[in-house]
Design a protein around this motif. Structure first.
Motif, PDB file in Angstrom:
ATOM      1  N   ASN A 193      38.599  11.226  -6.056  1.00 35.60           N
ATOM      2  CA  ASN A 193      38.987  11.198  -7.459  1.00 35.60           C
ATOM      3  C   ASN A 193      37.757  11.488  -8.304  1.00 35.60           C
ATOM      4  O   ASN A 193      36.859  10.657  -8.432  1.00 35.60           O
ATOM      5  CB  ASN A 193      39.565   9.826  -7.835  1.00 35.60           C
ATOM      6  CG  ASN A 193      40.059   9.769  -9.273  1.00 35.60           C
ATOM      7  OD1 ASN A 193      40.075  10.763  -9.978  1.00 35.60           O
ATOM      8  ND2 ASN A 193      40.467   8.582  -9.710  1.00 35.60           N
TER       9      ASN A 193
ATOM     10  N   VAL B 163      36.182  11.530 -11.567  1.00 36.15           N
ATOM     11  CA  VAL B 163      36.430  10.930 -12.879  1.00 36.15           C
ATOM     12  C   VAL B 163      35.395  11.445 -13.872  1.00 36.15           C
ATOM     13  O   VAL B 163      34.182  11.311 -13.649  1.00 36.15           O
ATOM     14  CB  VAL B 163      36.370   9.391 -12.800  1.00 36.15           C
ATOM     15  CG1 VAL B 163      36.646   8.786 -14.176  1.00 36.15           C
ATOM     16  CG2 VAL B 163      37.375   8.873 -11.775  1.00 36.15           C
TER      17      VAL B 163
ATOM     18  N   LYS C 113      49.486  14.633 -15.112  1.00 36.52           N
ATOM     19  CA  LYS C 113      49.672  13.548 -16.084  1.00 36.52           C
ATOM     20  C   LYS C 113      48.942  13.883 -17.373  1.00 36.52           C
ATOM     21  O   LYS C 113      47.843  14.431 -17.355  1.00 36.52           O
ATOM     22  CB  LYS C 113      49.127  12.220 -15.533  1.00 36.52           C
ATOM     23  CG  LYS C 113      49.907  11.610 -14.394  1.00 36.52           C
ATOM     24  CD  LYS C 113      49.290  10.268 -14.000  1.00 36.52           C
ATOM     25  CE  LYS C 113      50.040   9.636 -12.839  1.00 36.52           C
ATOM     26  NZ  LYS C 113      49.430   8.338 -12.443  1.00 36.52           N
TER      27      LYS C 113
ATOM     28  N   LEU D 215      43.584   4.077 -12.448  1.00 36.08           N
ATOM     29  CA  LEU D 215      43.379   5.514 -12.642  1.00 36.08           C
ATOM     30  C   LEU D 215      42.014   5.977 -12.125  1.00 36.08           C
ATOM     31  O   LEU D 215      41.789   7.178 -11.962  1.00 36.08           O
ATOM     32  CB  LEU D 215      43.516   5.867 -14.124  1.00 36.08           C
ATOM     33  CG  LEU D 215      44.909   5.665 -14.720  1.00 36.08           C
ATOM     34  CD1 LEU D 215      44.875   5.808 -16.232  1.00 36.08           C
ATOM     35  CD2 LEU D 215      45.896   6.649 -14.114  1.00 36.08           C
TER      36      LEU D 215
ATOM     37  N   THR E 125      40.308  13.114 -12.877  1.00 40.89           N
ATOM     38  CA  THR E 125      40.802  12.300 -13.988  1.00 40.89           C
ATOM     39  C   THR E 125      39.884  12.480 -15.191  1.00 40.89           C
ATOM     40  O   THR E 125      38.688  12.178 -15.107  1.00 40.89           O
ATOM     41  CB  THR E 125      40.863  10.811 -13.599  1.00 40.89           C
ATOM     42  OG1 THR E 125      41.658  10.652 -12.421  1.00 40.89           O
ATOM     43  CG2 THR E 125      41.465   9.983 -14.728  1.00 40.89           C
TER      44      THR E 125
ATOM     45  N   ILE F 225      44.329  10.264 -21.207  1.00 38.66           N
ATOM     46  CA  ILE F 225      43.954  10.690 -19.859  1.00 38.66           C
ATOM     47  C   ILE F 225      44.766  11.917 -19.452  1.00 38.66           C
ATOM     48  O   ILE F 225      45.931  12.071 -19.815  1.00 38.66           O
ATOM     49  CB  ILE F 225      44.132   9.568 -18.815  1.00 38.66           C
ATOM     50  CG1 ILE F 225      45.620   9.262 -18.588  1.00 38.66           C
ATOM     51  CG2 ILE F 225      43.378   8.321 -19.219  1.00 38.66           C
ATOM     52  CD1 ILE F 225      46.186   9.840 -17.319  1.00 38.66           C
TER      53      ILE F 225
ATOM     54  N   GLN G  51      45.318  13.868 -15.738  1.00 38.37           N
ATOM     55  CA  GLN G  51      45.021  13.812 -14.304  1.00 38.37           C
ATOM     56  C   GLN G  51      45.590  15.047 -13.627  1.00 38.37           C
ATOM     57  O   GLN G  51      46.736  15.433 -13.874  1.00 38.37           O
ATOM     58  CB  GLN G  51      45.612  12.543 -13.690  1.00 38.37           C
ATOM     59  CG  GLN G  51      44.911  12.078 -12.431  1.00 38.37           C
ATOM     60  CD  GLN G  51      45.278  10.646 -12.088  1.00 38.37           C
ATOM     61  OE1 GLN G  51      46.423  10.336 -11.799  1.00 38.37           O
ATOM     62  NE2 GLN G  51      44.288   9.752 -12.112  1.00 38.37           N
TER      63      GLN G  51
END
Length: 318
Positions: free
Chosen positions: A132, A134, A174, A185, A198, A213, A215
């Motif tokens: 992920n 971020v 998203k 998240l 993300t 956010i 994603q």
């Protein structure tokens, strides 16, 4: 000379209008600062070269969320005026979201200045195309910041990230407003799940608990040199030049007839985002008026009253 003194109140009003216009112009320059990412380009690099440069930046970067603080216009203006220096020191990639017209540099760590000029990496060990990824950015100056258009990101639309060697495609799954308590998240996907990215920024005023956010799910990666021209342009990527590893400049004319190995040398084609002296003054003027509006307003009114009084006395004397 007497006529000039009589007209001083009018000239003071004109001066005030000019100051207001200059301040508004400085505000617009800050809102348009995201264009710096489009101006500053970076040559496509070999994997080895890119990893060597990025390793030092990642090791020295700050990753403590507690040091993130609300940003003042003065701090934001200062960061924008030092955009090139900050990106050169911490830049590890680029982000391009066509559907939201977002162009941003990816900077190692989440230092406040990094979040003001680009998107910062939340995890030290994160890698594009894995886990992920971020990325955070400040939301400031009444909706400014590099992720100011994040909410315009279209679902099921592809967007792009690069580490200056490869291009990584993600598809937006998203696009939501969530509470800052949604720590899930930030979690790494379970084994067998697709890698994700993300993107996060604050939504609302200072100290808001809301976060915008987006994603996206990882689709594929490929060499940056094979990316479409519009993708390269969106990411601020440029091609290097081919040079020989074994010959001098005087021998370049016979390269095409030889079997001497060739390598690609990165060429920095940065168009440095430079503000003119007038633009710098307008930006600083905006920060002063924004941080001390009452003091500036009172000072201006006192000046107007004083000049009006002087002009009245001079007019009565004649």
């Amino acid at each position: 000379m007497t006529k000039l003194w009589r007209n001083l109140p009018f000239l003071w009003i004109v001066f005030g209008v000019l100051l207001s216009c200059a301040s508004y112009y400085g505000y617009q320059l800050l809102l348009d600062a995201n264009g710096n990412a489009e101006q500053m380009t970076h040559s496509i690099e070999s994997k080895k070269s890119s990893q060597r440069k990025q390793k030092k930046k990642v090791e020295e970067a700050t990753y403590c969320p507690r040091q993130i603080k609300p940003v003042t216009p003065t701090a934001y203006a200062k960061a924008q005026l030092h955009y090139v220096e900050i990106v050169n020191q911490w830049g590890v990639g680029s982000l391009f979201i066509p559907s939201a017209d977002i162009h941003s540099k990816i900077l190692a760590g989440i230092d406040n200045q990094n979040l003001m000029v680009g998107v910062g990496t939340y995890y030290k060990a994160q890698q594009l195309g894995k886990g992920n990824v971020v990325l955070l950015a400040h939301n400031l100056v009444q909706g400014g910041g590099v992720l100011g258009n994040l909410r315009k990101t279209g679902l099921q639309q592809v967007f792009y990230l690069t580490d200056f060697t490869d291009v990584f495609e993600y598809v937006a799954e998203k696009n939501e407003i969530v509470d800052k308590s949604r720590g899930d998240l930030l979690d790494i996907p379970h084994v067998g799940k697709s890698a994700i990215v993300t993107l996060i920024r604050c939504e609302g005023g200072i100290n808001t608990s809301n976060r915008a956010i987006v994603q996206g799910t990882f689709l594929k990666k490929y060499p940056a040199s094979e990316a479409a021209e519009e993708v390269k342009a969106g990411l601020g990527l440029t091609e290097g030049r081919w040079i020989s590893e074994e010959v001098s400049s005087d021998q370049q004319s016979v390269i095409q007839e030889s079997t001497i190995p060739m390598v690609k040398e990165p060429i920095e084609k940065t168009k440095k985002p430079i503000y003119s002296t007038l633009q710098v003054l307008c930006i600083y003027l905006y920060t002063v008026l924004n941080e001390t509006p009452i003091i500036v307003g009172i000072g201006y009114l006192v000046g107007l009253l004083a000049l009006t009084h002087i002009a009245t006395r001079i007019q009565c004397a004649y």
